[in-house]
Design a protein around this motif. Structure first.
Motif, PDB file in Angstrom:
ATOM      1  N   TYR A 185       0.809  -1.218   0.000  1.00 20.24           N
ATOM      2  CA  TYR A 185       0.000   0.000   0.000  1.00 20.24           C
ATOM      3  C   TYR A 185       0.842   1.268   0.000  1.00 20.24           C
ATOM      4  O   TYR A 185       1.814   1.384   0.756  1.00 20.24           O
ATOM      5  CB  TYR A 185      -0.904   0.026   1.237  1.00 20.24           C
ATOM      6  CG  TYR A 185      -1.887  -1.107   1.300  1.00 20.24           C
ATOM      7  CD1 TYR A 185      -1.535  -2.326   1.878  1.00 20.24           C
ATOM      8  CD2 TYR A 185      -3.168  -0.966   0.790  1.00 20.24           C
ATOM      9  CE1 TYR A 185      -2.430  -3.376   1.930  1.00 20.24           C
ATOM     10  CE2 TYR A 185      -4.076  -2.011   0.848  1.00 20.24           C
ATOM     11  CZ  TYR A 185      -3.696  -3.204   1.410  1.00 20.24           C
ATOM     12  OH  TYR A 185      -4.590  -4.243   1.458  1.00 20.24           O
ATOM     13  N   ARG A 233       7.880   5.124   7.195  1.00 19.23           N
ATOM     14  CA  ARG A 233       7.177   3.859   7.359  1.00 19.23           C
ATOM     15  C   ARG A 233       8.159   2.764   7.735  1.00 19.23           C
ATOM     16  O   ARG A 233       9.340   2.804   7.344  1.00 19.23           O
ATOM     17  CB  ARG A 233       6.411   3.483   6.084  1.00 19.23           C
ATOM     18  CG  ARG A 233       7.277   3.234   4.874  1.00 19.23           C
ATOM     19  CD  ARG A 233       6.408   3.150   3.606  1.00 19.23           C
ATOM     20  NE  ARG A 233       5.492   2.024   3.660  1.00 19.23           N
ATOM     21  CZ  ARG A 233       4.389   1.935   2.893  1.00 19.23           C
ATOM     22  NH1 ARG A 233       4.085   2.918   2.050  1.00 19.23           N
ATOM     23  NH2 ARG A 233       3.594   0.883   2.979  1.00 19.23           N
ATOM     24  N   TYR A 262      -7.700   7.109  -2.099  1.00 17.42           N
ATOM     25  CA  TYR A 262      -7.383   6.181  -1.011  1.00 17.42           C
ATOM     26  C   TYR A 262      -8.626   5.407  -0.609  1.00 17.42           C
ATOM     27  O   TYR A 262      -9.686   5.983  -0.385  1.00 17.42           O
ATOM     28  CB  TYR A 262      -6.794   6.941   0.180  1.00 17.42           C
ATOM     29  CG  TYR A 262      -5.417   7.467  -0.108  1.00 17.42           C
ATOM     30  CD1 TYR A 262      -5.221   8.629  -0.851  1.00 17.42           C
ATOM     31  CD2 TYR A 262      -4.283   6.791   0.341  1.00 17.42           C
ATOM     32  CE1 TYR A 262      -3.946   9.093  -1.142  1.00 17.42           C
ATOM     33  CE2 TYR A 262      -3.007   7.253   0.071  1.00 17.42           C
ATOM     34  CZ  TYR A 262      -2.850   8.403  -0.675  1.00 17.42           C
ATOM     35  OH  TYR A 262      -1.580   8.860  -0.967  1.00 17.42           O
ATOM     36  N   ALA A 279      -4.774   4.365   3.167  1.00 11.09           N
ATOM     37  CA  ALA A 279      -3.997   3.414   2.372  1.00 11.09           C
ATOM     38  C   ALA A 279      -4.602   3.237   0.996  1.00 11.09           C
ATOM     39  O   ALA A 279      -5.836   3.243   0.836  1.00 11.09           O
ATOM     40  CB  ALA A 279      -3.939   2.055   3.090  1.00 11.09           C
ATOM     41  N   CYS A 318      -5.074   8.435   8.839  1.00 15.56           N
ATOM     42  CA  CYS A 318      -4.165   7.617   8.058  1.00 15.56           C
ATOM     43  C   CYS A 318      -4.977   6.960   6.941  1.00 15.56           C
ATOM     44  O   CYS A 318      -6.127   6.561   7.159  1.00 15.56           O
ATOM     45  CB  CYS A 318      -3.556   6.568   8.985  1.00 15.56           C
ATOM     46  SG  CYS A 318      -2.519   5.349   8.210  1.00 15.56           S
ATOM     47  N   MET A 353       0.803   4.909   1.361  1.00 17.32           N
ATOM     48  CA  MET A 353       0.185   5.414   2.585  1.00 17.32           C
ATOM     49  C   MET A 353       0.164   6.939   2.602  1.00 17.32           C
ATOM     50  O   MET A 353       1.097   7.594   2.119  1.00 17.32           O
ATOM     51  CB  MET A 353       0.964   4.912   3.807  1.00 17.32           C
ATOM     52  CG  MET A 353       1.011   3.398   3.939  1.00 17.32           C
ATOM     53  SD  MET A 353      -0.621   2.655   4.112  1.00 17.32           S
ATOM     54  CE  MET A 353      -1.140   3.340   5.698  1.00 17.32           C
TER      55      MET A 353
END
Length: 124
Positions: free
Chosen positions: A32, A72, A111, A98, A96, A34
Protein backbone atom coordinates in the motif's frame (compact mmCIF):
# COMPACT_ATOMS: atom_id res chain seq x y z
CA UNK A 1 -8.76 -5.77 3.56
CA UNK A 2 -6.43 -3.64 5.62
CA UNK A 3 -7.53 -1.99 8.86
CA UNK A 4 -5.81 1.16 10.10
CA UNK A 5 -5.55 2.49 13.65
CA UNK A 6 -3.98 5.86 14.42
CA UNK A 7 -2.52 6.96 17.74
CA UNK A 8 -0.27 9.65 19.16
CA UNK A 9 -2.55 12.64 18.96
CA UNK A 10 -3.09 15.01 21.84
CA UNK A 11 -2.59 18.54 23.06
CA UNK A 12 0.61 20.41 22.23
CA UNK A 13 1.76 23.97 22.62
CA UNK A 14 2.91 25.98 19.60
CA UNK A 15 6.44 25.01 18.68
CA UNK A 16 6.23 21.57 20.26
CA UNK A 17 6.32 18.20 18.52
CA UNK A 18 4.05 15.17 18.26
CA UNK A 19 4.52 11.83 16.54
CA UNK A 20 1.53 10.06 15.07
CA UNK A 21 1.53 6.33 14.38
CA UNK A 22 -0.71 4.28 12.13
CA UNK A 23 -0.71 0.53 12.61
CA UNK A 24 -2.06 -1.63 9.78
CA UNK A 25 -3.56 -5.09 10.17
CA UNK A 26 -5.19 -7.55 7.83
CA UNK A 27 -2.79 -6.83 5.02
CA UNK A 28 0.85 -6.44 4.06
CA UNK A 29 1.79 -2.80 4.50
CA UNK A 30 4.29 -2.88 1.63
CA UNK A 31 1.37 -3.47 -0.73
CA UNK A 32 0.00 0.00 0.00
CA UNK A 33 0.86 3.58 -0.67
CA UNK A 34 0.18 5.41 2.58
CA UNK A 35 -1.00 8.91 3.28
CA UNK A 36 -1.89 11.27 6.09
CA UNK A 37 -4.79 13.68 5.78
CA UNK A 38 -6.39 16.08 8.24
CA UNK A 39 -9.72 17.74 8.76
CA UNK A 40 -10.33 20.81 10.87
CA UNK A 41 -13.81 21.78 12.09
CA UNK A 42 -15.86 23.26 9.29
CA UNK A 43 -13.22 22.51 6.67
CA UNK A 44 -12.74 19.84 4.05
CA UNK A 45 -10.31 16.99 4.53
CA UNK A 46 -6.91 18.01 3.20
CA UNK A 47 -3.75 16.24 2.18
CA UNK A 48 -0.82 16.35 4.58
CA UNK A 49 1.79 13.82 3.41
CA UNK A 50 2.15 10.57 1.49
CA UNK A 51 4.82 7.94 1.02
CA UNK A 52 5.48 5.29 -1.58
CA UNK A 53 5.25 1.58 -0.81
CA UNK A 54 8.89 1.14 0.18
CA UNK A 55 9.54 4.67 1.36
CA UNK A 56 11.58 5.81 -1.62
CA UNK A 57 9.38 8.82 -2.34
CA UNK A 58 7.43 11.16 -0.09
CA UNK A 59 5.27 14.18 -0.72
CA UNK A 60 4.06 17.00 1.49
CA UNK A 61 1.52 19.77 1.51
CA UNK A 62 3.18 23.17 1.28
CA UNK A 63 1.74 24.08 4.68
CA UNK A 64 3.73 21.34 6.44
CA UNK A 65 6.83 21.06 4.27
CA UNK A 66 9.97 21.34 6.37
CA UNK A 67 8.08 20.70 9.62
CA UNK A 68 6.46 17.28 9.14
CA UNK A 69 8.11 14.02 8.12
CA UNK A 70 6.33 10.88 6.97
CA UNK A 71 8.05 7.53 7.31
CA UNK A 72 7.18 3.86 7.36
CA UNK A 73 8.42 0.61 8.83
CA UNK A 74 6.92 -2.18 6.76
CA UNK A 75 8.31 -4.83 9.09
CA UNK A 76 6.27 -3.29 11.91
CA UNK A 77 3.26 -2.55 9.67
CA UNK A 78 3.44 1.03 10.88
CA UNK A 79 3.48 4.47 9.28
CA UNK A 80 4.56 7.55 11.18
CA UNK A 81 4.03 11.29 10.94
CA UNK A 82 6.60 13.30 12.87
CA UNK A 83 5.23 16.78 13.42
CA UNK A 84 7.64 19.48 14.58
CA UNK A 85 7.21 23.21 15.14
CA UNK A 86 3.48 22.77 15.52
CA UNK A 87 1.21 25.72 14.88
CA UNK A 88 -2.37 26.40 16.01
CA UNK A 89 -3.47 25.98 12.39
CA UNK A 90 -2.29 22.35 12.54
CA UNK A 91 -5.22 21.61 14.86
CA UNK A 92 -7.36 18.93 13.22
CA UNK A 93 -8.32 15.29 13.25
CA UNK A 94 -5.54 13.41 11.49
CA UNK A 95 -6.36 10.37 9.38
CA UNK A 96 -4.16 7.62 8.06
CA UNK A 97 -5.11 6.26 4.63
CA UNK A 98 -4.00 3.41 2.37
CA UNK A 99 -4.17 2.82 -1.36
CA UNK A 100 -3.39 -0.54 -2.89
CA UNK A 101 -1.46 0.81 -5.83
CA UNK A 102 1.92 2.08 -6.94
CA UNK A 103 1.26 5.74 -7.70
CA UNK A 104 1.46 8.17 -4.80
CA UNK A 105 -1.63 10.36 -4.87
CA UNK A 106 -2.34 13.48 -2.85
CA UNK A 107 -6.09 13.27 -3.39
CA UNK A 108 -8.24 11.70 -0.68
CA UNK A 109 -10.57 10.10 -3.20
CA UNK A 110 -7.72 7.87 -4.39
CA UNK A 111 -7.38 6.18 -1.01
CA UNK A 112 -9.63 3.22 -0.29
CA UNK A 113 -8.90 2.51 3.36
CA UNK A 114 -9.06 4.90 6.28
CA UNK A 115 -8.45 4.89 10.00
CA UNK A 116 -10.78 6.43 12.55
CA UNK A 117 -8.60 9.48 13.10
CA UNK A 118 -6.71 10.98 16.03
CA UNK A 119 -7.21 14.50 17.36
CA UNK A 120 -4.31 16.94 17.37
CA UNK A 121 -4.83 20.23 19.19
CA UNK A 122 -2.19 22.94 19.20
CA UNK A 123 -2.90 25.67 21.69
CA UNK A 124 -1.16 27.70 24.34
Amino acid sequence: QVQLVESGGGLAQPGESLRLSCVASGGTLSSYVMGWFRQAPGKEREFVAAISRFGGSSYYADSVKGRFTISRDNAKNTVYLQMNSLKPEDTAVYYCAADRGTVVYTTALRYNYWGQGTQVTVSS
